[in-house]
Design a protein around this motif. Structure first.
Motif, PDB file in Angstrom:
ATOM      1  N   GLU A 185      43.574  48.564  40.870  1.00  0.00           N
ATOM      2  CA  GLU A 185      44.255  49.625  40.722  1.00  0.00           C
ATOM      3  C   GLU A 185      43.788  50.889  40.209  1.00  0.00           C
ATOM      4  OE1 GLU A 185      48.399  49.450  39.992  1.00  0.00           O
ATOM      5  OE2 GLU A 185      48.741  47.933  41.401  1.00  0.00           O
ATOM      6  N   THR A 186      43.485  52.137  40.764  1.00  0.00           N
ATOM      7  CA  THR A 186      42.958  53.276  40.049  1.00  0.00           C
ATOM      8  C   THR A 186      44.010  54.345  40.305  1.00  0.00           C
ATOM      9  OG1 THR A 186      42.045  54.216  42.011  1.00  0.00           O
ATOM     10  CG2 THR A 186      40.603  52.480  41.124  1.00  0.00           C
ATOM     11  N   ARG A 187      43.580  55.447  39.773  1.00  0.00           N
ATOM     12  CA  ARG A 187      44.624  56.618  39.941  1.00  0.00           C
ATOM     13  C   ARG A 187      44.973  57.136  41.154  1.00  0.00           C
ATOM     14  NH1 ARG A 187      43.381  60.621  34.628  1.00  0.00           N
ATOM     15  NH2 ARG A 187      44.026  59.170  33.089  1.00  0.00           N
ATOM     16  N   ALA A 188      43.902  56.893  42.101  1.00  0.00           N
ATOM     17  CA  ALA A 188      43.926  57.618  43.483  1.00  0.00           C
ATOM     18  C   ALA A 188      44.241  56.454  44.312  1.00  0.00           C
ATOM     19  CB  ALA A 188      42.525  58.127  43.592  1.00  0.00           C
ATOM     20  N   GLU A 189      44.012  55.232  44.271  1.00  0.00           N
ATOM     21  CA  GLU A 189      44.157  54.241  45.306  1.00  0.00           C
ATOM     22  C   GLU A 189      44.340  53.013  44.798  1.00  0.00           C
ATOM     23  OE1 GLU A 189      40.638  54.138  47.950  1.00  0.00           O
ATOM     24  OE2 GLU A 189      39.380  54.269  46.060  1.00  0.00           O
ATOM     25  N   GLU A 190      44.479  51.980  45.538  1.00  0.00           N
ATOM     26  CA  GLU A 190      44.430  50.663  45.638  1.00  0.00           C
ATOM     27  C   GLU A 190      43.373  49.918  46.318  1.00  0.00           C
ATOM     28  OE1 GLU A 190      48.365  48.918  46.171  1.00  0.00           O
ATOM     29  OE2 GLU A 190      49.253  49.566  44.463  1.00  0.00           O
ATOM     30  N   VAL A 191      42.514  49.021  45.820  1.00  0.00           N
ATOM     31  CA  VAL A 191      41.276  48.590  46.477  1.00  0.00           C
ATOM     32  C   VAL A 191      41.551  47.102  46.358  1.00  0.00           C
ATOM     33  CG1 VAL A 191      38.818  48.359  46.607  1.00  0.00           C
ATOM     34  CG2 VAL A 191      39.878  50.311  45.681  1.00  0.00           C
ATOM     35  N   LEU A 192      41.505  46.249  47.376  1.00  0.00           N
ATOM     36  CA  LEU A 192      41.521  44.775  47.638  1.00  0.00           C
ATOM     37  C   LEU A 192      40.008  44.221  47.593  1.00  0.00           C
ATOM     38  CD1 LEU A 192      44.379  44.107  50.284  1.00  0.00           C
ATOM     39  CD2 LEU A 192      44.420  43.779  47.838  1.00  0.00           C
ATOM     40  N   SER A 193      39.897  43.222  46.719  1.00  0.00           N
ATOM     41  CA  SER A 193      38.590  42.799  46.714  1.00  0.00           C
ATOM     42  C   SER A 193      38.615  41.296  46.922  1.00  0.00           C
ATOM     43  CB  SER A 193      38.110  43.053  45.319  1.00  0.00           C
ATOM     44  OG  SER A 193      36.906  42.204  44.985  1.00  0.00           O
ATOM     45  N   PRO A 194      37.954  40.586  47.893  1.00  0.00           N
ATOM     46  CA  PRO A 194      38.056  39.199  48.122  1.00  0.00           C
ATOM     47  C   PRO A 194      37.465  38.344  47.144  1.00  0.00           C
ATOM     48  CG  PRO A 194      35.995  40.371  49.398  1.00  0.00           C
ATOM     49  CD  PRO A 194      36.957  41.614  48.695  1.00  0.00           C
ATOM     50  N   LEU A 195      38.139  37.126  46.881  1.00  0.00           N
ATOM     51  CA  LEU A 195      37.921  36.305  45.965  1.00  0.00           C
ATOM     52  C   LEU A 195      37.054  35.133  46.646  1.00  0.00           C
ATOM     53  CD1 LEU A 195      41.491  35.413  44.527  1.00  0.00           C
ATOM     54  CD2 LEU A 195      39.535  37.055  43.522  1.00  0.00           C
ATOM     55  N   ASN A 196      36.049  34.677  45.931  1.00  0.00           N
ATOM     56  CA  ASN A 196      35.267  33.490  46.252  1.00  0.00           C
ATOM     57  C   ASN A 196      36.120  32.238  46.025  1.00  0.00           C
ATOM     58  OD1 ASN A 196      35.065  32.462  43.449  1.00  0.00           O
ATOM     59  ND2 ASN A 196      33.194  33.701  43.250  1.00  0.00           N
ATOM     60  N   VAL A 197      35.702  31.139  46.533  1.00  0.00           N
ATOM     61  CA  VAL A 197      36.401  29.958  46.525  1.00  0.00           C
ATOM     62  C   VAL A 197      36.734  29.483  45.094  1.00  0.00           C
ATOM     63  CG1 VAL A 197      36.393  27.423  47.077  1.00  0.00           C
ATOM     64  CG2 VAL A 197      35.265  28.818  48.565  1.00  0.00           C
ATOM     65  N   ASP A 198      36.182  29.469  44.240  1.00  0.00           N
ATOM     66  CA  ASP A 198      36.546  29.284  42.851  1.00  0.00           C
ATOM     67  C   ASP A 198      37.778  30.057  42.396  1.00  0.00           C
ATOM     68  OD1 ASP A 198      34.779  26.938  42.769  1.00  0.00           O
ATOM     69  OD2 ASP A 198      33.125  28.066  41.719  1.00  0.00           O
ATOM     70  N   GLN A 199      37.503  31.367  42.465  1.00  0.00           N
ATOM     71  CA  GLN A 199      38.283  32.253  41.974  1.00  0.00           C
ATOM     72  C   GLN A 199      39.526  32.074  42.658  1.00  0.00           C
ATOM     73  OE1 GLN A 199      36.023  35.776  43.075  1.00  0.00           O
ATOM     74  NE2 GLN A 199      35.257  36.267  41.054  1.00  0.00           N
TER      75      GLN A 199
END
Length: 337
Positions: free
Chosen positions: A255-269
């Motif tokens: 989350e930033t002030r302007a938007e929300e960004v989805l970041s994919p996880l790798n398998v371990d994460q």
């Protein structure tokens, strides 16, 4: 054995028949070092010291997983329930505390329970020779057929990843079916309604389904859930949409002030996120249980409202319970047994 006033005990994993009413009577009011080392001696000495010094006291029970902390705390609670004089109202409170023990898998003595150092890591990982929390095995082994179908569970602990890591899902000295019946009875006695119980079992089952979620990597190395059947069961039991669950189990949100960004996880994460969610669900459920039991106890205590003088604490590193003592003359008296 004793090291000073410290009692060192070993879990024998069997009943030694040394925790009987007769043993309670033997250790009641006796000098600490007069008889062989025993939990009853420790409990009696702590209680009498509190009354003599007239200030708060604490019994801390510590040890590795499987060392017998829960059993030791139950024995101390049972000792106080039998040997301390009380009114009819106090006896009702004590009965509810005794029954809350199999529900919390922790210790309780007195009138108010505080959540304290729950070993949440055990939910997702057990060392060799260790089990997960008993309630999981009790549900799988003892749960009624209709209940298991509603929860999407099979009567086989070997089918659940979170229950087999210690390679001792079944222990000869533990009767999970019998203990399940005790838990069911305890929940009804301490004012859990059917809706509460249904939600509780649903949450417990959802943790087992979480542990069975497996991940694969797509062509970009991002984690994708291999089989959505478990996710659908979790969705049903927790009342959360499948899409929200899938996103939470495979992405992190920035989350930033302007938007929300989805970041994919790798398998371990992704496996780490799955386990973190399971621990959080179980931890919050335990806190909810503590609060519900405290409400039940408060309803019984409210009627008597004694002046609060000093308190007695018992901790087995799972829950902490406050035992309130109103008057110093409430000393052990065989005539009150």
């Amino acid at each position: 054995t004793y090291i000073g006033t410290l009692l060192v005990s070993v879990n024998p994993y069997k009943d030694l028949e040394i925790y009987t009413p007769k043993q309670m009577e033997i250790y009641m009011g006796v000098n600490f070092f007069e008889l062989p080392p025993h939990l009853y001696a420790l409990a009696d000495n702590a209680y009498r010291t509190m009354l003599t010094e007239y200030n708060n006291h604490f019994i801390l029970i510590s040890g590795e997983s499987g060392a017998g902390k829960t059993e030791a705390s139950k024995k101390i609670l049972q000792y106080y329930a039998v040997t301390c004089p009380c009114t009819e109202q106090l006896q009702t409170v004590r009965d509810r505390l005794l029954l809350s023990n199999p529900v919390l898998e922790g210790a309780a003595v007195g009138g108010h329970i505080l959540s304290y150092l729950l070993e949440k890591s055990r939910v997702v990982h057990q060392n060799h020779g260790e089990r997960n929390f008993h309630i999981f095995y009790q549900l799988v082994e003892g749960g009624e057929e209709e209940l298991l179908r509603w929860l999407g569970l099979e009567r086989n602990c070997q089918h659940y990843s979170y229950l087999v890591q210690g390679e001792c899902a079944k222990v000869s000295s533990i009767n999970d079916k019998s203990n399940w019946r005790t838990v069911r009875k305890a929940l009804s006695v301490i004012d859990f309604n059917e809706n509460d119980i249904e939600h509780l079992f649903g949450i417990i089952a959802s943790v087992l389904h979480l542990g069975n979620i497996q991940y694969d990597a797509d062509n970009k190395g991002s984690a994708v859930i291999g089989n959505n059947a478990e996710v659908r069961w979790i969705s049903k039991l927790l009342g959360v949409s499948v899409l929200v669950l899938q996103e939470a189990l495979t992405h992190r949100k920035i989350e930033t002030r302007a938007e929300e960004v989805l970041s994919p996880l790798n398998v371990d994460q992704a496996y780490y996120a799955r386990d973190a969610l399971a621990k959080a669900i179980y931890g919050r459920t335990f806190t909810w249980l503590v609060n519900k039991i405290n409400e039940s106890l408060a309803n019984q205590v409210r009627a008597r409202q004694p002046p609060r003088r000093c308190s007695f604490f018992i901790s087995s590193m799972a829950s902490l319970v406050v035992f309130e003592v109103g008057h110093a003359e409430n000393h052990h008296d065989p005539g009150h047994m």
